[in-house]
Design a protein around this motif. Structure first.
Motif, PDB file in Angstrom:
ATOM      1  N   ASP A  23      21.288   2.543  26.538  1.00 33.60           N
ATOM      2  CA  ASP A  23      21.471   2.241  27.871  1.00 33.60           C
ATOM      3  C   ASP A  23      20.263   2.822  28.709  1.00 33.60           C
ATOM      4  OD1 ASP A  23      23.659   1.435  30.166  1.00 33.60           O
ATOM      5  OD2 ASP A  23      22.485   3.379  30.805  1.00 33.60           O
ATOM      6  N   ARG A  24      20.028   4.253  28.234  1.00 33.30           N
ATOM      7  CA  ARG A  24      18.830   4.632  28.872  1.00 33.30           C
ATOM      8  C   ARG A  24      17.574   4.098  28.770  1.00 33.30           C
ATOM      9  NH1 ARG A  24      17.013   7.091  32.492  1.00 33.30           N
ATOM     10  NH2 ARG A  24      18.943   6.702  33.350  1.00 33.30           N
ATOM     11  N   ALA A  25      17.115   3.809  27.453  1.00 34.98           N
ATOM     12  CA  ALA A  25      15.761   2.775  27.248  1.00 34.98           C
ATOM     13  C   ALA A  25      15.620   1.880  28.304  1.00 34.98           C
ATOM     14  CB  ALA A  25      15.941   2.508  25.789  1.00 34.98           C
ATOM     15  N   ALA A  26      16.944   1.043  28.385  1.00 32.39           N
ATOM     16  CA  ALA A  26      16.661  -0.278  29.390  1.00 32.39           C
ATOM     17  C   ALA A  26      16.752   0.278  30.792  1.00 32.39           C
ATOM     18  CB  ALA A  26      17.643  -0.916  29.090  1.00 32.39           C
ATOM     19  N   ARG A  27      17.711   1.331  30.979  1.00 32.11           N
ATOM     20  CA  ARG A  27      17.708   1.592  32.506  1.00 32.11           C
ATOM     21  C   ARG A  27      16.321   2.456  33.221  1.00 32.11           C
ATOM     22  NH1 ARG A  27      22.547   1.521  34.770  1.00 32.11           N
ATOM     23  NH2 ARG A  27      23.516   1.551  32.947  1.00 32.11           N
TER      24      ARG A  27
ATOM     25  N   ASN B  41      27.049  -1.175  32.841  1.00 29.83           N
ATOM     26  CA  ASN B  41      26.533  -0.924  31.595  1.00 29.83           C
ATOM     27  C   ASN B  41      25.653  -1.844  30.894  1.00 29.83           C
ATOM     28  OD1 ASN B  41      28.463   1.312  31.839  1.00 29.83           O
ATOM     29  ND2 ASN B  41      30.043   0.188  30.513  1.00 29.83           N
ATOM     30  N   LEU B  42      24.715  -1.002  29.827  1.00 27.52           N
ATOM     31  CA  LEU B  42      23.996  -2.008  29.441  1.00 27.52           C
ATOM     32  C   LEU B  42      24.479  -3.016  28.451  1.00 27.52           C
ATOM     33  CD1 LEU B  42      20.895  -2.856  28.639  1.00 27.52           C
ATOM     34  CD2 LEU B  42      21.014  -1.057  26.633  1.00 27.52           C
ATOM     35  N   GLY B  43      25.692  -2.616  28.061  1.00 26.22           N
ATOM     36  CA  GLY B  43      26.300  -3.642  27.068  1.00 26.22           C
ATOM     37  C   GLY B  43      27.559  -3.383  26.436  1.00 26.22           C
ATOM     38  N   HIS B  44      28.164  -3.806  25.488  1.00 29.17           N
ATOM     39  CA  HIS B  44      29.355  -3.337  24.880  1.00 29.17           C
ATOM     40  C   HIS B  44      29.397  -4.012  23.484  1.00 29.17           C
ATOM     41  CE1 HIS B  44      30.313  -7.779  25.328  1.00 29.17           C
ATOM     42  NE2 HIS B  44      29.893  -7.588  26.833  1.00 29.17           N
TER      43      HIS B  44
ATOM     44  N   ASP C 115      35.086  -1.604  22.244  1.00 31.45           N
ATOM     45  CA  ASP C 115      34.561  -0.345  22.238  1.00 31.45           C
ATOM     46  C   ASP C 115      33.569  -0.096  21.033  1.00 31.45           C
ATOM     47  OD1 ASP C 115      35.368   0.251  24.808  1.00 31.45           O
ATOM     48  OD2 ASP C 115      37.087   1.272  23.959  1.00 31.45           O
ATOM     49  N   PRO C 116      32.564   0.559  20.829  1.00 34.34           N
ATOM     50  CA  PRO C 116      32.017   1.522  22.098  1.00 34.34           C
ATOM     51  C   PRO C 116      31.221   0.701  22.981  1.00 34.34           C
ATOM     52  CG  PRO C 116      31.672   2.374  19.904  1.00 34.34           C
ATOM     53  CD  PRO C 116      32.187   1.057  19.695  1.00 34.34           C
ATOM     54  N   ARG C 117      31.121   1.418  24.207  1.00 31.59           N
ATOM     55  CA  ARG C 117      30.264   0.575  25.117  1.00 31.59           C
ATOM     56  C   ARG C 117      28.951   1.169  25.181  1.00 31.59           C
ATOM     57  NH1 ARG C 117      34.066  -3.106  27.918  1.00 31.59           N
ATOM     58  NH2 ARG C 117      35.845  -2.814  26.700  1.00 31.59           N
ATOM     59  N   LEU C 118      27.889   0.411  25.645  1.00 29.41           N
ATOM     60  CA  LEU C 118      26.511   1.145  25.871  1.00 29.41           C
ATOM     61  C   LEU C 118      26.172   1.448  27.268  1.00 29.41           C
ATOM     62  CD1 LEU C 118      26.315  -1.576  23.409  1.00 29.41           C
ATOM     63  CD2 LEU C 118      24.002  -1.154  23.843  1.00 29.41           C
ATOM     64  N   SER C 119      26.933   2.551  27.333  1.00 28.88           N
ATOM     65  CA  SER C 119      27.071   2.890  28.781  1.00 28.88           C
ATOM     66  C   SER C 119      26.396   4.290  28.733  1.00 28.88           C
ATOM     67  CB  SER C 119      28.555   3.611  29.094  1.00 28.88           C
ATOM     68  OG  SER C 119      28.816   4.737  28.377  1.00 28.88           O
ATOM     69  N   PRO C 120      26.090   4.819  30.208  1.00 29.25           N
ATOM     70  CA  PRO C 120      25.338   6.004  30.353  1.00 29.25           C
ATOM     71  C   PRO C 120      25.960   7.109  29.716  1.00 29.25           C
ATOM     72  CG  PRO C 120      25.161   4.838  32.329  1.00 29.25           C
ATOM     73  CD  PRO C 120      26.174   4.141  31.397  1.00 29.25           C
ATOM     74  N   THR C 121      27.038   7.143  29.489  1.00 30.10           N
ATOM     75  CA  THR C 121      27.931   8.436  28.846  1.00 30.10           C
ATOM     76  C   THR C 121      28.574   8.246  27.535  1.00 30.10           C
ATOM     77  OG1 THR C 121      29.778   7.572  29.950  1.00 30.10           O
ATOM     78  CG2 THR C 121      28.652   9.063  31.463  1.00 30.10           C
ATOM     79  N   GLU C 122      28.270   7.319  26.849  1.00 34.89           N
ATOM     80  CA  GLU C 122      28.898   7.282  25.536  1.00 34.89           C
ATOM     81  C   GLU C 122      27.911   7.669  24.387  1.00 34.89           C
ATOM     82  OE1 GLU C 122      31.983   5.683  24.131  1.00 34.89           O
ATOM     83  OE2 GLU C 122      31.104   7.123  22.862  1.00 34.89           O
ATOM     84  N   GLU C 123      28.495   8.923  23.863  1.00 35.19           N
ATOM     85  CA  GLU C 123      27.469   9.667  23.207  1.00 35.19           C
ATOM     86  C   GLU C 123      27.752   9.331  21.688  1.00 35.19           C
ATOM     87  OE1 GLU C 123      27.547  13.704  24.166  1.00 35.19           O
ATOM     88  OE2 GLU C 123      26.447  13.125  26.090  1.00 35.19           O
ATOM     89  N   ALA C 124      28.809   8.430  21.300  1.00 32.97           N
ATOM     90  CA  ALA C 124      28.879   7.935  19.929  1.00 32.97           C
ATOM     91  C   ALA C 124      27.794   7.578  19.369  1.00 32.97           C
ATOM     92  CB  ALA C 124      30.056   6.851  19.643  1.00 32.97           C
ATOM     93  N   ARG C 125      27.519   7.394  18.090  1.00 32.79           N
ATOM     94  CA  ARG C 125      26.181   7.013  17.190  1.00 32.79           C
ATOM     95  C   ARG C 125      26.641   5.421  16.776  1.00 32.79           C
ATOM     96  NH1 ARG C 125      22.312  10.753  17.448  1.00 32.79           N
ATOM     97  NH2 ARG C 125      22.862  12.544  17.824  1.00 32.79           N
ATOM     98  N   MET C 126      25.621   4.490  16.886  1.00 30.11           N
ATOM     99  CA  MET C 126      25.796   3.348  16.435  1.00 30.11           C
ATOM    100  C   MET C 126      25.545   3.387  14.850  1.00 30.11           C
ATOM    101  SD  MET C 126      23.165   1.110  18.662  1.00 30.11           S
ATOM    102  CE  MET C 126      23.198   1.252  20.456  1.00 30.11           C
TER     103      MET C 126
END
Lengths: 357, 357
Positions: free
Chosen positions: B266-270, B285-288, B297-308
């Motif tokens: 999300d940060r990279a795009a934002r 959000n950048l995506g989902h 879930d998970p969402r590509l959100s500014p607060t989602e700290e899970a890892r892909m």
């Protein structure tokens, strides 16, 4: 009675001082808002609509009778609702237990400063007003046009899902916002499955084809079923079944009248099918109520003892389904009046042979 | 890990000896049953599928690893589940609290001889297997073909909903069972509303048109967005916005990799959009994640700290929406791998002018 008065009659009959609407259909009915987001809260004093900035202006214009509250990152919905709870001294809030998920219920329960009790507010929508009936009538007219179109479009060898695709495309081209539900196209032996979605089966000459579909206009649904032949008329038993269903449907429609019990309309149609020896092959209710949702209560079921009221719109849809042979269902949308039923769908009901050889 | 092992890992991590699946998506994932009716119950020992006679044969054939139980008027689902509860000595059953309505929860709570606890079983579907990825790839290919078709179909003066109707009709003719969600067509100033449904607005020359749509194949969704011009290319600011979104989307895609936190993509795009001065106009959000449901879930959100993780499929869909001017969004479906991201949607992303004057 108007919509708010209906809400307050429900509140008066339960132990709650406010009702919180969360479902698409009831929020739309009470505020014109059609969204997963937002809330409508009805108290004895006031109607509140709580929305985010996307909907605020439109909802305000359409709800001159309401207090419209804007939710933001700071003014969250629970803060806003708790403000009302405090101001109006509300102890218990009724919520839509049939619609709200358990998780959302738990979240509300933790956040709101009132106790929560599940209530059924759907009955407020049972009797339709003149504008609603006019909208449903439009949805029925589009379905009728689409049926006429499909009778010219269908060919031996077409797949069921091609027919469904054309049907929906035509309805949208002619004013439908979408289909009321996934279109059912069941041909040949698949006709014995009452709720078969359109599949990849090709329609063969001599097949009976059951189409069950509807158009959505202004969020209101129509719902019609016709069974027709393709290529050539079927012989023997299927013809007898067709005429039995047609007669049963006619008897069902004639039983639709304000004051009649829903179960008695079911009985009127079902007894025709039972007398013809097909009772065990009619395994569902005669019909259901119809409005913003494609299936609403009360149902025209063997056990529903409620009485019809003028302004209700119901479907009348008997069917006979014989495994290994096929099936027939015929369905119309019918307005309940104090006198004769008004049939809103007008498509012909004699057995039609499309793409005749 | 296979699907049942994933379920049992969740059971091991919570205080339940069985999980009761009631949602369309999880029942389908675990049994192939796609219906509002029926239950899938997973215990540490066994997988049970409980269906009525309509589904029994098909479910049995598709679930050789399961015990398939037939529910009838006498052998109701609660009797069958209580039998399992007793046999396997189950004290607590996990249920889908995000999906089950409060009323159905209460009914289960009364009927079942075990205590109920809400659990989140959706994470079992987060990593897709090879067959699921192949199905999503098919759904993406149909969406790509549909986009190419629409670029030739659209004309100045057409209504947005005509474009949406054609798009869906084309996808179904080319193998989609249905659309993933209601198609978004937002033209001109309406482009500033990120989730505007297709409306009756006519497309004018010089409009940017944002199409957000997807095809559903074998119950799996694709989800793509492209913004294109009609008649003539827009001038000035909209061009700058377009190129900014395109660059942001590219940076977002490049950040998709196993081990990366969702928030970092999300940060990279934002940050591209923020640097161009449009940060406040990118409000979502950048995506989902994507699969049987169009939004997972998970969402590509500014607060989602899970890892892909490798095998996840996500959307990357930055947008800029300027009220009164218009908007741009570009979205692809992307497979997470241990190395380079694999972009599943292939439609061109340079600014195209359709129906060029």
């Amino acid at each position: 009675m108007n919509r708010l008065e209906n809400c307050r009659a429900i509140l008066a009959g339960c132990n709650a001082q406010a009702m919180l609407c969360t479902s698409y259909h009831n929020k739309f009915y009470l505020s014109g808002l059609y969204s997963s987001s937002g809330y409508v809260l009805i108290t004895q004093k006031q109607k509140y609509v709580i929305v985010d900035s996307r909907y605020y202006e439109e909802v305000r214009q359409n709800n001159r009778d309401a207090q419209v509250l804007l939710m933001t990152g700071e003014k969250t919905y629970d803060l806003l609702i708790n403000g009302i709870i405090e101001e109006e001294n509300i102890r218990t809030v009724g919520f839509e237990g049939d619609d709200l998920s358990y998780d959302r219920y738990r979240s509300l329960e933790k956040k709101l400063h009132a106790s929560l009790v599940p209530i059924d507010i759907n009955p407020i929508r049972a009797v339709k007003d003149a504008q609603e009936i006019e909208t449903i009538q439009k949805a029925c007219a589009i379905a009728d046009e689409a049926y006429a179109h499909i009778l010219n479009f269908v060919r031996v060898g077409m797949r069921e899902d091609e027919v469904a695709n054309e049907l929906v495309h035509f309805m949208k081209q002619n004013g439908a916002m979408k289909e009321s539900f996934d279109t059912i196209v069941a041909s040949g032996v698949r006709g014995s499955m009452p709720h078969a979605k359109a599949g990849s089966k090709k329609i063969e000459s001599g097949d009976l084809v059951t189409l069950d579909f509807g158009a959505k206009v202004g969020q209101y649904c129509s719902d019609i079923t016709r069974t027709f032949a393709v290529g050539k008329a079927p012989d023997g038993e299927l013809l007898k079944i067709y005429e039995t269903v047609r007669e049963a449907q006619q008897k069902g429609i004639e039983a639709v009248c304000a004051g009649t019990r829903f179960c008695d309309a079911d009985r009127a149609a079902r007894s025709v099918i039972e007398k013809a020896g097909y009772g065990e092959y009619f395994g569902h209710n005669l019909g259901h109520s119809l409005g913003i949702n494609d299936h609403e209560d009360p149902r025209l079921s063997p056990t529903e003892e409620a009485r019809m009221e003028a302004g209700m719109v119901v479907t009348v849809e008997p069917g006979i389904y014989v495994p290994g042979l096929g099936g027939v269902r015929i369905e119309d949308d019918v307005l309940v009046t104090a006198n004769r039923p008004r049939v809103l769908t007008r498509s012909p009901k004699q057995l039609i042979v499309a793409d005749k050889e």
